[in-house]
Each structure stands twice: as C-alpha cells, then as structure tokens.
Design a protein around this motif. Structure first.
Motif, PDB file in Angstrom:
ATOM      1  N   UNK A  90      -1.692 -18.485   7.501  1.00 25.90           N
ATOM      2  CA  UNK A  90      -0.386 -17.971   7.902  1.00 25.90           C
ATOM      3  C   UNK A  90       0.445 -17.443   6.755  1.00 25.90           C
ATOM      4  N   UNK A  91       0.004 -17.695   5.511  1.00 28.25           N
ATOM      5  CA  UNK A  91       0.761 -17.223   4.343  1.00 28.25           C
ATOM      6  C   UNK A  91      -0.044 -16.240   3.493  1.00 28.25           C
ATOM      7  N   UNK A  92      -1.358 -16.393   3.458  1.00 28.56           N
ATOM      8  CA  UNK A  92      -2.219 -15.538   2.635  1.00 28.56           C
ATOM      9  C   UNK A  92      -3.052 -14.647   3.556  1.00 28.56           C
ATOM     10  N   UNK A  93      -3.302 -13.426   3.094  1.00 27.66           N
ATOM     11  CA  UNK A  93      -4.154 -12.495   3.829  1.00 27.66           C
ATOM     12  C   UNK A  93      -5.140 -11.849   2.861  1.00 27.66           C
ATOM     13  N   UNK A  94      -6.415 -11.956   3.174  1.00 32.12           N
ATOM     14  CA  UNK A  94      -7.452 -11.329   2.351  1.00 32.12           C
ATOM     15  C   UNK A  94      -7.905 -10.050   3.033  1.00 32.12           C
ATOM     16  N   UNK A  95      -8.140  -9.019   2.239  1.00 31.24           N
ATOM     17  CA  UNK A  95      -8.602  -7.739   2.779  1.00 31.24           C
ATOM     18  C   UNK A  95      -9.487  -7.062   1.730  1.00 31.24           C
ATOM     19  N   UNK A  96     -10.200  -6.033   2.170  1.00 30.03           N
ATOM     20  CA  UNK A  96     -11.055  -5.327   1.227  1.00 30.03           C
ATOM     21  C   UNK A  96     -11.005  -3.830   1.480  1.00 30.03           C
ATOM     22  N   UNK A  97     -11.133  -3.081   0.383  1.00 34.03           N
ATOM     23  CA  UNK A  97     -11.229  -1.623   0.435  1.00 34.03           C
ATOM     24  C   UNK A  97     -12.563  -1.268  -0.206  1.00 34.03           C
ATOM     25  N   UNK A  98     -13.556  -1.050   0.624  1.00 35.27           N
ATOM     26  CA  UNK A  98     -14.893  -0.808   0.086  1.00 35.27           C
ATOM     27  C   UNK A  98     -14.977   0.499  -0.695  1.00 35.27           C
ATOM     28  N   UNK A  99     -14.146   1.468  -0.348  1.00 39.78           N
ATOM     29  CA  UNK A  99     -14.178   2.736  -1.090  1.00 39.78           C
ATOM     30  C   UNK A  99     -13.742   2.534  -2.535  1.00 39.78           C
ATOM     31  N   UNK A 100     -12.937   1.516  -2.767  1.00 44.04           N
ATOM     32  CA  UNK A 100     -12.491   1.192  -4.133  1.00 44.04           C
ATOM     33  C   UNK A 100     -13.231  -0.009  -4.696  1.00 44.04           C
ATOM     34  N   UNK A 101     -14.122  -0.596  -3.897  1.00 47.72           N
ATOM     35  CA  UNK A 101     -14.830  -1.807  -4.294  1.00 47.72           C
ATOM     36  C   UNK A 101     -13.829  -2.858  -4.788  1.00 47.72           C
ATOM     37  N   UNK A 102     -12.797  -3.060  -3.998  1.00 48.34           N
ATOM     38  CA  UNK A 102     -11.705  -3.949  -4.375  1.00 48.34           C
ATOM     39  C   UNK A 102     -11.354  -4.858  -3.207  1.00 48.34           C
ATOM     40  N   UNK A 103     -11.077  -6.108  -3.537  1.00 49.87           N
ATOM     41  CA  UNK A 103     -10.618  -7.090  -2.553  1.00 49.87           C
ATOM     42  C   UNK A 103      -9.226  -7.543  -2.964  1.00 49.87           C
ATOM     43  N   UNK A 104      -8.374  -7.718  -1.972  1.00 43.47           N
ATOM     44  CA  UNK A 104      -6.985  -8.094  -2.217  1.00 43.47           C
ATOM     45  C   UNK A 104      -6.685  -9.458  -1.611  1.00 43.47           C
TER      46      UNK A 104
END
Length: 116
Positions: free
Chosen positions: A68-82
């Motif tokens: 409820x406080x943290x959110x993980x996501x990824x942008x494969x085009x940038x090979x980056x995870x947030x």
C-alpha cells in the motif's frame, strides 16, 4: 559484464516519498525482460530482507510492511526497474539493493534514510 546500478536514495522526512531506480547494463533485452527483479533492503544490524519483486510477466509481490506504500514497476525498453515509495517511515531506513534473479546479479546499493 552485467551491472545493476541503483540510484534515487537520500534523506527524507517521515511521510515523504522517494523513487529508486535500478538500471541494468551489459545485458541484452532478451535476457533481462523475462527475468524477475527484486528490491531488498538492509537496515543497520539487521539481515537483508525482500521488499518487492516483479516478474517478467509483471506480476508483483510485496513485503507486508510496505504493501500500500511501495510500488514496483519496470520499463523493459530502458532495462530499468523502479521502486516508488510513499508515506515513508523511519523503519524504512536502510541500504536498498536490486537483484536480477536468474542472472544472480546485485547492485551496489543506495542509502535511504527516513528521519525528521
């Protein structure tokens, strides 16, 4: 050589927000895209603990303490995870590491300090 580079850490007041980034270098997208990436943290004097993970299919999982406080996501085009972190608490303080699971690679870590 595969490298994971974390950034975005810092000092923030309780209730504040930060966004961490984990950029993968030296890896082709066909290897990165299907792999699970996870964020771990280690507080002083404590063991490293899993915070959040995201699979190649974008399924996510979170530690109970951050749901409820943290959110993980990824942008494969940038090979980056947030890792977007909101409503931060002092207990969130620690060094945050990202891990590329199948490749068994770790980043160098980024410090997050939550204090008034």
């Amino acid at each position: 050589q595969v490298q994971l580079v974390e950034s975005g850490g810092g000092l923030v007041q309780p209730g504040g927000s930060l966004r961490l980034s984990c950029a993968a270098r030296g890896i082709i997208t066909s290897v990165f895209n299907p792999d699970t990436v996870a964020w771990y943290r280690q507080a002083p004097g404590k063991e490293r603990e899993l915070v959040a993970s995201i699979t190649g299919g974008r399924s996510t999982d979170y530690a109970d303490s951050v749901k409820g406080r943290f959110t993980i996501s990824r942008d494969n085009s940038r090979k980056t995870v947030y890792l977007q972190m909101v409503n931060l608490k002092p207990d969130d303080t620690g060094v945050y590491y990202c891990n590329l699971q199948q490749a068994d690679k770790w980043g160098q870590g980024t410090q997050v300090t939550v204090a008034a």
